[in-house]
Design an enzyme around this catalytic site. Structure first.
Site, PDB file in Angstrom:
ATOM      1  N   LEU A  65      10.608  57.369  17.203  1.00 50.88           N
ATOM      2  CA  LEU A  65      10.443  55.947  16.909  1.00 50.88           C
ATOM      3  C   LEU A  65      11.814  55.427  16.519  1.00 50.88           C
ATOM      4  O   LEU A  65      12.543  56.073  15.762  1.00 50.88           O
ATOM      5  CB  LEU A  65       9.461  55.728  15.743  1.00 50.88           C
ATOM      6  CG  LEU A  65       7.968  55.823  16.041  1.00 50.88           C
ATOM      7  CD1 LEU A  65       7.167  55.710  14.750  1.00 50.88           C
ATOM      8  CD2 LEU A  65       7.530  54.755  17.028  1.00 50.88           C
ATOM      9  N   ASP A  66      12.174  54.261  17.031  1.00 54.39           N
ATOM     10  CA  ASP A  66      13.479  53.687  16.705  1.00 54.39           C
ATOM     11  C   ASP A  66      13.593  53.410  15.216  1.00 54.39           C
ATOM     12  O   ASP A  66      12.592  53.274  14.506  1.00 54.39           O
ATOM     13  CB  ASP A  66      13.686  52.388  17.486  1.00 54.39           C
ATOM     14  CG  ASP A  66      13.716  52.618  18.977  1.00 54.39           C
ATOM     15  OD1 ASP A  66      14.277  53.633  19.410  1.00 54.39           O
ATOM     16  OD2 ASP A  66      13.174  51.779  19.716  1.00 54.39           O
ATOM     17  N   LEU A  67      14.830  53.273  14.768  1.00 55.29           N
ATOM     18  CA  LEU A  67      15.102  52.977  13.362  1.00 55.29           C
ATOM     19  C   LEU A  67      14.330  51.753  12.888  1.00 55.29           C
ATOM     20  O   LEU A  67      13.786  51.727  11.781  1.00 55.29           O
ATOM     21  CB  LEU A  67      16.615  52.753  13.190  1.00 55.29           C
ATOM     22  CG  LEU A  67      17.138  52.549  11.768  1.00 55.29           C
ATOM     23  CD1 LEU A  67      17.064  53.841  10.962  1.00 55.29           C
ATOM     24  CD2 LEU A  67      18.575  52.032  11.807  1.00 55.29           C
ATOM     25  N   ASP A  68      14.246  50.726  13.753  1.00 56.84           N
ATOM     26  CA  ASP A  68      13.610  49.473  13.356  1.00 56.84           C
ATOM     27  C   ASP A  68      12.131  49.398  13.745  1.00 56.84           C
ATOM     28  O   ASP A  68      11.522  48.334  13.697  1.00 56.84           O
ATOM     29  CB  ASP A  68      14.366  48.273  13.941  1.00 56.84           C
ATOM     30  CG  ASP A  68      14.591  48.386  15.441  1.00 56.84           C
ATOM     31  OD1 ASP A  68      14.256  49.435  16.025  1.00 56.84           O
ATOM     32  OD2 ASP A  68      15.121  47.428  16.027  1.00 56.84           O
ATOM     33  N   SER A  69      11.544  50.533  14.128  1.00 62.69           N
ATOM     34  CA  SER A  69      10.113  50.598  14.411  1.00 62.69           C
ATOM     35  C   SER A  69       9.411  51.384  13.310  1.00 62.69           C
ATOM     36  O   SER A  69      10.035  52.169  12.601  1.00 62.69           O
ATOM     37  CB  SER A  69       9.857  51.259  15.768  1.00 62.69           C
ATOM     38  OG  SER A  69      10.453  50.502  16.798  1.00 62.69           O
TER      39      SER A  69
END
Length: 199
Positions: free
Chosen positions: A46-50
């Site tokens: 999962l991306d940092l901002d997800s």
């Protein structure tokens, strides 16, 4: 041999690995801030901002099976987007859109009538009174880099907040965030583990 299986609710701005060798390493949290189990790794990313559901294990066979694109395990996301998507925009997402020069696979995409009950994000998304937002539920069977964000942007609805809420394993098992708050984790039940290891 006994393996570990962990379901984790990844908060916003947490790196999806246990170490951070970047220049920002003293500013960003990693999985190590929440999980103290050695030698386990996330199945997918999962991306940092997800935010949302992350499965971690030390069973490399299971990890490979779940990450292998040919098995097309469904993953469900809730995406808060700018403006209200039209039926046409939803159909485009369902049929596939071109991102990075390649068409995405067919997906399920529908507008959520009610805003989902979620913990507030820290920091909150940017709020602009003149631009309404809506929530889309998307189910994908592929995991390309920043795929949901690129898909919604391609139909004119940039994603403001993104949460993975489900991972389909097979017809007998679907892993969800139920019972977890951001930053919390739990071990898989004996039944969940048994089904997972039969893959």
């Amino acid at each position: 041999m006994s393996y570990s299986y962990i379901l984790f609710y990844k908060p916003y701005n947490v790196l999806c690995q246990f170490t951070d060798d970047s220049l920002h390493s003293n500013q960003r949290e990693t999985l190590k801030n929440y999980i103290e189990i050695p030698n386990i790794y996330s199945v997918g990313r999962l991306d940092l901002d997800s935010e949302g559901l992350l499965l971690l294990t030390d069973n490399n066979r299971v990890k490979h099976r779940l990450c292998e694109p040919s098995f097309a395990h469904p993953r469900t996301y809730w995406s808060q987007v700018e403006n209200i998507p039209s039926p046409q925009a939803l159909r485009q997402l369902q049929q596939g859109v071109i991102i990075q020069g390649k068409k995405t696979k067919k997906a399920r995409a529908n507008l959520l009538i009610n805003e989902p009950e979620l913990p507030p994000r820290n920091p909150p998304i940017r709020y602009r009174r003149e631009i309404p937002t809506a929530w889309i539920e998307l189910q994908l069977t592929e995991g390309r880099n920043r795929q949901v964000r690129r898909m919604t942007a391609s139909v004119g609805h940039p994603t403001l907040r993104l949460i993975r809420v489900k991972m389909g394993i097979n017809s007998h098992l679907e892993l969800t965030l139920t019972g977890l708050s951001p930053g919390q984790w739990r071990k898989l039940t004996d039944l969940e583990q048994k089904i997972l290891e039969k893959l």
